[in-house]
Design a protein around this motif. Structure first.
Motif, PDB file in Angstrom:
ATOM      1  N   VAL A  20      35.711  40.106  57.397  1.00  0.00           N
ATOM      2  CA  VAL A  20      35.977  41.177  58.354  1.00  0.00           C
ATOM      3  C   VAL A  20      36.054  42.531  57.661  1.00  0.00           C
ATOM      4  CG1 VAL A  20      37.661  42.033  60.019  1.00  0.00           C
ATOM      5  CG2 VAL A  20      37.131  39.609  59.930  1.00  0.00           C
ATOM      6  N   SER A  21      36.688  42.548  56.470  1.00  0.00           N
ATOM      7  CA  SER A  21      36.975  43.847  55.873  1.00  0.00           C
ATOM      8  C   SER A  21      35.865  44.331  54.967  1.00  0.00           C
ATOM      9  CB  SER A  21      38.255  43.749  55.051  1.00  0.00           C
ATOM     10  OG  SER A  21      38.003  42.960  53.918  1.00  0.00           O
ATOM     11  N   ASP A  22      34.927  43.459  54.610  1.00  0.00           N
ATOM     12  CA  ASP A  22      33.848  43.847  53.712  1.00  0.00           C
ATOM     13  C   ASP A  22      34.385  44.293  52.361  1.00  0.00           C
ATOM     14  OD1 ASP A  22      31.201  43.896  53.338  1.00  0.00           O
ATOM     15  OD2 ASP A  22      30.885  45.942  54.045  1.00  0.00           O
ATOM     16  N   VAL A  23      35.516  43.708  51.965  1.00  0.00           N
ATOM     17  CA  VAL A  23      36.184  44.160  50.748  1.00  0.00           C
ATOM     18  C   VAL A  23      35.348  43.877  49.513  1.00  0.00           C
ATOM     19  CG1 VAL A  23      37.433  41.987  50.488  1.00  0.00           C
ATOM     20  CG2 VAL A  23      38.376  44.050  49.500  1.00  0.00           C
ATOM     21  N   LEU A  24      34.473  42.864  49.590  1.00  0.00           N
ATOM     22  CA  LEU A  24      33.723  42.477  48.397  1.00  0.00           C
ATOM     23  C   LEU A  24      32.623  43.473  48.047  1.00  0.00           C
ATOM     24  CD1 LEU A  24      33.500  38.683  49.107  1.00  0.00           C
ATOM     25  CD2 LEU A  24      34.842  39.795  47.347  1.00  0.00           C
ATOM     26  N   SER A  25      32.335  44.385  48.985  1.00  0.00           N
ATOM     27  CA  SER A  25      31.315  45.374  48.650  1.00  0.00           C
ATOM     28  C   SER A  25      31.854  46.394  47.652  1.00  0.00           C
ATOM     29  CB  SER A  25      30.840  46.075  49.923  1.00  0.00           C
ATOM     30  OG  SER A  25      31.947  46.736  50.510  1.00  0.00           O
ATOM     31  N   VAL A  26      33.167  46.415  47.476  1.00  0.00           N
ATOM     32  CA  VAL A  26      33.754  47.289  46.454  1.00  0.00           C
ATOM     33  C   VAL A  26      33.556  46.618  45.106  1.00  0.00           C
ATOM     34  CG1 VAL A  26      35.840  48.446  45.707  1.00  0.00           C
ATOM     35  CG2 VAL A  26      35.481  47.972  48.127  1.00  0.00           C
ATOM     36  N   SER A  27      32.848  47.287  44.209  1.00  0.00           N
ATOM     37  CA  SER A  27      32.444  46.590  42.990  1.00  0.00           C
ATOM     38  C   SER A  27      33.649  46.226  42.135  1.00  0.00           C
ATOM     39  CB  SER A  27      31.449  47.435  42.203  1.00  0.00           C
ATOM     40  OG  SER A  27      32.065  48.649  41.844  1.00  0.00           O
ATOM     41  N   ALA A  28      34.700  47.068  42.156  1.00  0.00           N
ATOM     42  CA  ALA A  28      35.879  46.744  41.346  1.00  0.00           C
ATOM     43  C   ALA A  28      36.479  45.426  41.803  1.00  0.00           C
ATOM     44  CB  ALA A  28      36.912  47.856  41.465  1.00  0.00           C
ATOM     45  N   VAL A  29      36.557  45.235  43.119  1.00  0.00           N
ATOM     46  CA  VAL A  29      37.123  44.002  43.653  1.00  0.00           C
ATOM     47  C   VAL A  29      36.242  42.820  43.283  1.00  0.00           C
ATOM     48  CG1 VAL A  29      37.717  42.786  45.771  1.00  0.00           C
ATOM     49  CG2 VAL A  29      38.249  45.216  45.524  1.00  0.00           C
ATOM     50  N   PHE A  30      34.940  43.014  43.429  1.00  0.00           N
ATOM     51  CA  PHE A  30      34.018  41.931  43.147  1.00  0.00           C
ATOM     52  C   PHE A  30      34.133  41.484  41.687  1.00  0.00           C
ATOM     53  CE2 PHE A  30      29.935  40.084  42.043  1.00  0.00           C
ATOM     54  CZ  PHE A  30      29.729  39.222  43.103  1.00  0.00           C
ATOM     55  N   VAL A  31      34.121  42.465  40.779  1.00  0.00           N
ATOM     56  CA  VAL A  31      34.198  42.120  39.355  1.00  0.00           C
ATOM     57  C   VAL A  31      35.534  41.458  39.041  1.00  0.00           C
ATOM     58  CG1 VAL A  31      34.243  43.063  37.022  1.00  0.00           C
ATOM     59  CG2 VAL A  31      32.598  43.917  38.678  1.00  0.00           C
ATOM     60  N   ALA A  32      36.614  42.008  39.604  1.00  0.00           N
ATOM     61  CA  ALA A  32      37.937  41.435  39.328  1.00  0.00           C
ATOM     62  C   ALA A  32      38.009  39.998  39.812  1.00  0.00           C
ATOM     63  CB  ALA A  32      39.017  42.282  39.990  1.00  0.00           C
ATOM     64  N   LEU A  33      37.522  39.759  41.027  1.00  0.00           N
ATOM     65  CA  LEU A  33      37.589  38.395  41.572  1.00  0.00           C
ATOM     66  C   LEU A  33      36.691  37.446  40.794  1.00  0.00           C
ATOM     67  CD1 LEU A  33      37.816  38.656  45.468  1.00  0.00           C
ATOM     68  CD2 LEU A  33      39.535  37.885  43.839  1.00  0.00           C
ATOM     69  N   SER A  34      35.507  37.918  40.377  1.00  0.00           N
ATOM     70  CA  SER A  34      34.616  37.061  39.588  1.00  0.00           C
ATOM     71  C   SER A  34      35.291  36.660  38.289  1.00  0.00           C
ATOM     72  CB  SER A  34      33.306  37.774  39.272  1.00  0.00           C
ATOM     73  OG  SER A  34      32.682  38.175  40.448  1.00  0.00           O
ATOM     74  N   THR A  35      35.908  37.642  37.631  1.00  0.00           N
ATOM     75  CA  THR A  35      36.587  37.345  36.367  1.00  0.00           C
ATOM     76  C   THR A  35      37.679  36.309  36.584  1.00  0.00           C
ATOM     77  OG1 THR A  35      36.292  39.693  35.949  1.00  0.00           O
ATOM     78  CG2 THR A  35      37.589  38.454  34.348  1.00  0.00           C
ATOM     79  N   ILE A  36      38.459  36.527  37.647  1.00  0.00           N
ATOM     80  CA  ILE A  36      39.550  35.595  37.945  1.00  0.00           C
ATOM     81  C   ILE A  36      38.993  34.195  38.201  1.00  0.00           C
ATOM     82  CG2 ILE A  36      41.209  35.008  39.760  1.00  0.00           C
ATOM     83  CD1 ILE A  36      41.928  37.922  39.942  1.00  0.00           C
ATOM     84  N   ALA A  37      37.882  34.131  38.948  1.00  0.00           N
ATOM     85  CA  ALA A  37      37.301  32.830  39.288  1.00  0.00           C
ATOM     86  C   ALA A  37      36.808  32.113  38.034  1.00  0.00           C
ATOM     87  CB  ALA A  37      36.154  33.025  40.268  1.00  0.00           C
ATOM     88  N   ILE A  38      36.078  32.849  37.180  1.00  0.00           N
ATOM     89  CA  ILE A  38      35.549  32.220  35.961  1.00  0.00           C
ATOM     90  C   ILE A  38      36.698  31.738  35.084  1.00  0.00           C
ATOM     91  CG2 ILE A  38      34.275  32.667  33.833  1.00  0.00           C
ATOM     92  CD1 ILE A  38      32.490  34.531  35.486  1.00  0.00           C
ATOM     93  N   ALA A  39      37.704  32.590  34.925  1.00  0.00           N
ATOM     94  CA  ALA A  39      38.844  32.203  34.095  1.00  0.00           C
ATOM     95  C   ALA A  39      39.526  30.967  34.659  1.00  0.00           C
ATOM     96  CB  ALA A  39      39.833  33.366  34.014  1.00  0.00           C
ATOM     97  N   SER A  40      39.646  30.899  35.996  1.00  0.00           N
ATOM     98  CA  SER A  40      40.302  29.745  36.606  1.00  0.00           C
ATOM     99  C   SER A  40      39.532  28.472  36.331  1.00  0.00           C
ATOM    100  CB  SER A  40      40.425  29.938  38.115  1.00  0.00           C
ATOM    101  OG  SER A  40      41.126  31.117  38.377  1.00  0.00           O
ATOM    102  N   MET A  41      38.201  28.539  36.507  1.00  0.00           N
ATOM    103  CA  MET A  41      37.389  27.337  36.319  1.00  0.00           C
ATOM    104  C   MET A  41      37.515  26.816  34.896  1.00  0.00           C
ATOM    105  SD  MET A  41      33.904  27.999  38.426  1.00  0.00           S
ATOM    106  CE  MET A  41      33.768  29.718  38.810  1.00  0.00           C
ATOM    107  N   ILE A  42      37.436  27.734  33.916  1.00  0.00           N
ATOM    108  CA  ILE A  42      37.437  27.280  32.516  1.00  0.00           C
ATOM    109  C   ILE A  42      38.851  26.892  32.092  1.00  0.00           C
ATOM    110  CG2 ILE A  42      36.939  27.922  30.141  1.00  0.00           C
ATOM    111  CD1 ILE A  42      34.438  27.754  31.780  1.00  0.00           C
ATOM    112  N   ILE A  43      39.799  27.808  32.272  1.00  0.00           N
ATOM    113  CA  ILE A  43      41.149  27.564  31.746  1.00  0.00           C
ATOM    114  C   ILE A  43      41.817  26.412  32.475  1.00  0.00           C
ATOM    115  CG2 ILE A  43      43.451  28.593  31.519  1.00  0.00           C
ATOM    116  CD1 ILE A  43      42.120  31.148  30.710  1.00  0.00           C
TER     117      ILE A  43
END
Lengths: 480, 610
Positions: free
Chosen positions: A253-276
């Motif tokens: 609804v909010s289109d929050v992922l189009s904000v690149s800072a949010v996208f990069v932050a969430l991607s980093t968090i996701a990758i770290a979660s999967m590995i760690i």
């Protein structure tokens, strides 16, 4: 409120009405069995009302809630999981001291909170749902009084949750400051302003804590370990599922992922979660902690579906894959904790949580061991189990949106995970037999629930079409 | 025709029941389930086959379910029925049912009775999947499934380690072929992007010109799989040892069905072979070489089942030969008639072996024709069909192959004709030594309807099975079914007379059987005989060329260099895990502090990005 609005709200009204009746019943007539049955009836009625009253097209109720197929799907999962938790808890609680009846009320209130979150489209409802859910959970975690471990876990969860909620509230305040209203959709206007971005990130930080994503994951193993097994299963599924449903709707609804800072932050968090998450589970000797770490990784996997929304023109694939994955995750997690609950019935206090407790389970209880084996294989994503189908969907969504870094993390994480899942299966085939866990008492309802869940994990791996078609149907009326 | 799915479902159900009960059923219920499921399956097959033929359609597909639908990826599970799979299905269920009935008598009183039938049912299910699957994945699943069952059943008498060795040998040798086949499938998928067999075949015709190297490579790799499964040169060494399994297994798996899977594979993918004359010549040459070598070996064997095993290799050689020379329909025709008469021969041999308390050496038999009437007559009919005497089923199919090979290359015709002569010779030798002359072991015939009925039915099939031809094949295979091209009269008569000459010649050489017992051979002939007896020394050859060097390398690399890489990964993972696990202190203040640090990191990322 119009009739249509009342009708759309029927599930929430049913469960709240049921809750009121339960409170009265327990006040006048204290019986474990009656409380148990009335909780089951309430939740079953809720399931029925969800099935019959979910509107074909989205129905907004009082501006704060929106009821649609998407919400209906998640509410159905939460209510079903409530039923499973009550079923598992009955025998589990009976062997333990203290007033048992209120436990079922807490399961119902927690489910109300989760359902509210699935329907939320406004920050007020978000917070309301989240707090109803969380406060019920604190008490559920601390329920058994024999040891201090549940209390310790509840305290940790309470305090850290407080930190997360505060961060989140501060984020919401910043968003309000920048946009002037509290609807999810309000971000659309000026999504990339500095206050907006800051507010979004702080909000997402709070949500990431509840989803136990790295680096906000540290509470997970301690709480999973300390909480009684049926409650852990509930936290692992409903609490995370509700958060994820909310996040999904928020992102759409909010289109929050189009904000690149949010996208990069969430991607980093996701990758770290999967590995760690997977690396931490590697050397784990405690099954509940192992599943905690594995859930961290699974939440990381699910972020792929979320992030795929941003890159896809056709968001349906991403949403569909998230819904399939969550269903698979619910089934696998519920089954795993169900087995732990049953095995814990043989214990006076605490849970059968060490992997070594399961050594030789294949020879003591082949059917239960088979159920756990199927679940472990499914969690590892082996073909012909629902875990594979779910992961395959995620992968397809990720490939379509070119999230290659995330997909690599998924592959590496999954490869690591096979080791510790197989280790559990391997332990079950060993020959040692600790006597004290030989024959846990179970009820036929617990057993049949568990076998049905294990069968579902297997059957949906062969034949997922009905579920996929159902999801497609539910999403057809879902606007994004 | 909608009942098609039932045909594999019955044996699968039988397997599930027998497997789930874990041998707790008695012999009667286990027989009823094991053979009964096959009976139902055969009935369903007959019904579906009748409907299919009378409907006049050439293809029928039945989608059972689709596994998932993700974007454009939509793997479904579909059964595909055409003339070719119809013939295979008929052979598998029909002959399979008879052999199951026979087995209920043959296996009576054996340990693991119900285990035996559970494996047999599983085998039939896998074999049906192999021939009914519409895509290469299902075909491969069936292919590996029958391999597994073959392994389990060869080693059925597992108390003898030699049987375990034979089972492993069969598994490993066919694995060599399977690997080639898997590579061929990968290559096909990489080039054409589809696993659907029909789509791949039409895609191949549209994509590649005749003789393109890619299609040759794919065809040769698939041929590798076929050669392994069908025990053709150079992967033929496992079949004689596979006779360690119970005789009904030899009849079903190692004569009638599984070993002909290679023939089916090539016929199914014939479009690929048509595009590559190299591959086709290779098929014909392999077939010819195998049928020659194994026919000679069969002449020297002393074990009844090994004679039949070499004869099977040689007859499958004929089928390969037929595929290679372009007699596609004749190959499948011969596959069917061979299933009839070879199953008959094996079952009759089983009755003989049972009557002699598991004696398999033909030189300890003799004079049995008076005492074992039904096995004797069955074996006589089976051998007549094997030798292709006129009017038997084997005559129609083999004659057709020989005639067609003349137009391919007269030299090939000559080779195959000499081998046909040899076939007649070893058939006569077997009959003569086993059934005539002096009786050396006292037989005790087991009289039971379930032992004799399958022999009688198969005898009829072995005699009359070739009279009607195979009309449904015409729509599938490129040579338009079984027709009789006009051939020169001398060729027709000459070809038909070869088996008769062989039988007459055999009579002079091997009758009376005493001649075979007492023979003073010169040293040279003896060593030649030993060479032939060992199957042309292939086992020794492979032992020196492959086994010894392999063992030497394995010994030299016993600390496994490659493994150290994986050990390194394990070490790194363990070390990292222990390191990160230290962050889980259990202390609330550290967790809270960590959340703040996490938030700061997230905000830092935001600052860096924007």
């Amino acid at each position: 409120m119009s009739t249509a609005e009342y009708l759309a709200l029927a599930p929430l009204l049913t469960i709240s009405g049921g809750l009121t009746i339960m409170l009265l019943v327990i006040a006048f007539f204290r019986s474990h069995r009656v409380a148990h049955v009335s909780a089951l009836v309430t939740l079953a009625a809720t399931v029925l009302s969800i099935l019959t009253c979910t509107p074909d097209s989205p129905q907004v109720v009082l501006d704060l809630l929106v009821v649609d197929g998407f919400a209906g799907y998640f509410m159905l999962l939460f209510a079903a999981m409530g039923i499973i938790t009550c079923t598992l808890a009955y025998r589990y609680l009976e062997g333990r001291s203290g007033g048992l009846e209120e436990f079922y009320i807490l399961v119902v209130t927690a489910t109300i909170g989760a359902m509210t979150m699935a329907m939320a489209q406004h920050y007020a409802t978000l917070l309301l749902g989240l707090e109803i859910l969380s406060i019920s959970l604190y008490t559920m975690i601390a329920y058994p009084q024999e040891t201090h471990a549940p209390l310790e876990a509840a305290t940790k969860y309470l305090i850290l949750s407080g930190v997360a909620s505060t961060t989140m509230l501060f984020g919401i305040a910043l968003i309000f400051m920048a946009s002037g209203d509290l609807y999810f959709s309000s971000l659309m206007a000026d999504a990339s302003g500095p206050y907006h971005t800051l507010g979004q990130l702080m909000l997402l930080t709070g949500l990431a804590f509840k989803l136990s994503l790295v680096p906000f994951h540290m509470w997970t193993p301690d709480v999973y370990q300390g909480a009684p097994a049926p409650v852990t299963g509930y936290i692992a599924t409903v609490s995370k599922g509700a958060l994820f449903a909310l996040l999904l709707r928020f992102a759409l609804v909010s289109d929050v992922l189009s904000v690149s800072a949010v996208f990069v932050a969430l991607s980093t968090i996701a990758i770290a979660s999967m590995i760690i998450g997977n690396v931490l589970a590697l050397m784990q000797q405690n099954l509940k902690r192992l599943l905690a770490y594995s859930s961290i990784a699974h939440m990381g996997y699910m972020m792929i579906a979320l992030l795929a929304i941003s890159a896809l023109t056709d968001t349906a694939t991403a949403v569909e894959s998230a819904m399939v994955y969550l269903l698979g995750y619910f089934l696998m997690t519920a089954t795993a904790f169900g087995v732990i609950s049953i095995q814990s019935n043989a214990k006076e206090n605490g849970d059968a949580e060490l992997i070594s407790h399961y050594s030789g389970l294949f020879w003591r209880n082949p059917l239960l061991a088979s159920v756990l084996t199927v679940t472990m294989l499914s969690l590892a994503g082996m073909p012909l189990t629902v875990g594979f189908i779910a992961k395959f969907y995620l992968f397809a969504a990720g490939v379509e949106s070119n999230l290659w870094a995330l997909l690599w993390a998924l592959v590496i994480g999954s490869a690591i995970s096979v080791y510790y899942y197989i280790k559990v299966i391997f332990t079950m085939t060993l020959n040692e037999q600790p006597d004290s866990y030989a024959h846990p008492e179970t009820t036929w309802s617990t057993r049949s629930t568990l076998y049905a869940l294990g069968l579902a994990v297997l059957v949906l791996g062969f034949y997922p079409t009905p579920v996929i078609e159902l999801i497609g149907q539910l999403l057809s009326g879902f606007s994004d | 025709m909608d009942l098609l799915w039932l045909i594999p479902a019955f044996p699968l159900l039988g397997f599930v029941i027998l497997f789930a009960t874990q041998g707790r059923l008695g012999e009667l219920p286990a027989s009823l389930i094991g053979a009964g499921s096959m009976g139902l399956s055969a009935l369903a097959a007959a019904f579906v086959g009748y409907e299919f033929v009378s409907s006049g359609e050439t293809v029928f597909t039945q989608t059972l379910w689709s596994w998932m639908q993700v974007g454009g990826f939509n793997p479904s599970f579909t059964l595909y029925l055409d003339g070719l799979s119809l013939v295979m299905m008929g052979v598998i269920t029909g002959v399979g049912f008879l052999i199951h009935v026979y087995a209920t008598g043959y296996m009576k009183g054996e340990d693991g009775f119900s285990r035996f039938f559970s494996y047999m049912n599983l085998f039939v299910f896998a074999m049906l999947m192999l021939v009914l699957g519409d895509n290469l994945l299902v075909l491969y699943l069936g292919w590996e499934g029958v391999g597994l069952c073959s392994y389990l059943l060869i080693g059925f008498y597992h108390h003898d380690p030699a049987n375990g060795y034979a089972a492993r040998k069969a598994f490993v040798v066919t694995r060599v072929g399977d690997t080639a086949m898997a590579l061929g499938m990968f290559l096909l998928f990489k080039e054409l992007g589809t696993m659907d067999i029909q789509a791949a075949l039409s895609g191949a015709q549209a994509t590649w010109p005749e003789g393109s190297p890619v299609v040759t490579a794919i065809a040769l790799l698939l041929l590798g799989g076929a050669v392994g499964k069908s025990a053709q040169l150079p992967l033929q060494t496992w079949l004689p040892d596979a006779m360690a399994g119970p005789t009904p297994v030899s009849a079903l798996i190692h004569a009638a069905t599984m070993v002909t899977a290679g023939v089916y594979l090539i016929a199914r993918t014939h479009d690929l072979f048509l595009l590559s004359s190299t591959a086709q010549l290779m098929v014909a040459s392999i077939g010819l070489a195998t049928l020659f070598i194994s026919a000679f070996t069969a002449l020297t064997q002393t074990d009844l089942k090994r004679i039949l095993a070499y004869s099977t290799m040689s007859q499958i050689g004929y089928m390969f030969f037929a595929l290679g020379v372009g007699a596609w329909s004749a190959a499948i025709f011969h596959l069917m008639t061979h299933a009839f008469f070879k199953a008959l021969l094996f079952l009759a041999a089983g009755s003989v072996i049972l009557a002699l308390h598991h004696e398999q050496d033909i030189f300890k038999m003799g004079g049995l024709w008076r005492r074992l009437r039904i096995p004797f007559v069955s074996m006589l009919i089976g051998s007549a069909a094997l030798a292709a005497l006129p009017l038997t089923s084997g005559y129609y199919s083999k004659d057709l192959i020989l005639l067609k090979s003349w137009s391919f290359n007269p030299l090939f015709w000559a080779g195959a004709s000499v081998a046909a002569l040899l076939t007649a010779l070893y058939s006569v030798r077997m009959i003569s030594i086993v059934f005539f002359g002096e009786m050396r072991t006292e037989p005790h015939e087991h009289k039971a309807w379930n032992l004799s009925l399958p022999l009688i039915v198969l005898s009829v099939l072995a005699l009359a099975g070739g009279w009607f031809g195979l009309a449904p094949l015409a729509a599938v295979l490129p040579d338009g079914g079984i027709d009789h091209d006009p051939y020169a009269a001398w060729l027709v008569w000459g070809t038909a007379s070869i088996p008769i000459i062989g039988v007459v010649l055999g009579f002079f050489i091997f009758y009376p059987p005493a001649k075979s017992h007492e023979r003073n051979l010169s040293a040279g002939v003896k060593s030649l005989q030993g060479f032939l007896f060992s199957g042309w020394g292939f086992d020794t050859l492979y032992r020196t060329l492959i086994e010894r060097p392999f063992n030497a390398i394995a010994h030299w690399n016993r600390n496994d260099i490659v493994d150290s890489l994986f050990t390194l990964i394990v070490t790194i993972a363990t070390w990292t895990s222990n390191l990160i696990a230290r962050s889980q202190t259990g202390q609330l203040r550290w967790y809270a502090a960590n959340m703040v640090i996490g938030t700061v990191i997230v905000l830092m990322i935001a600052v860096v990005v924007s």
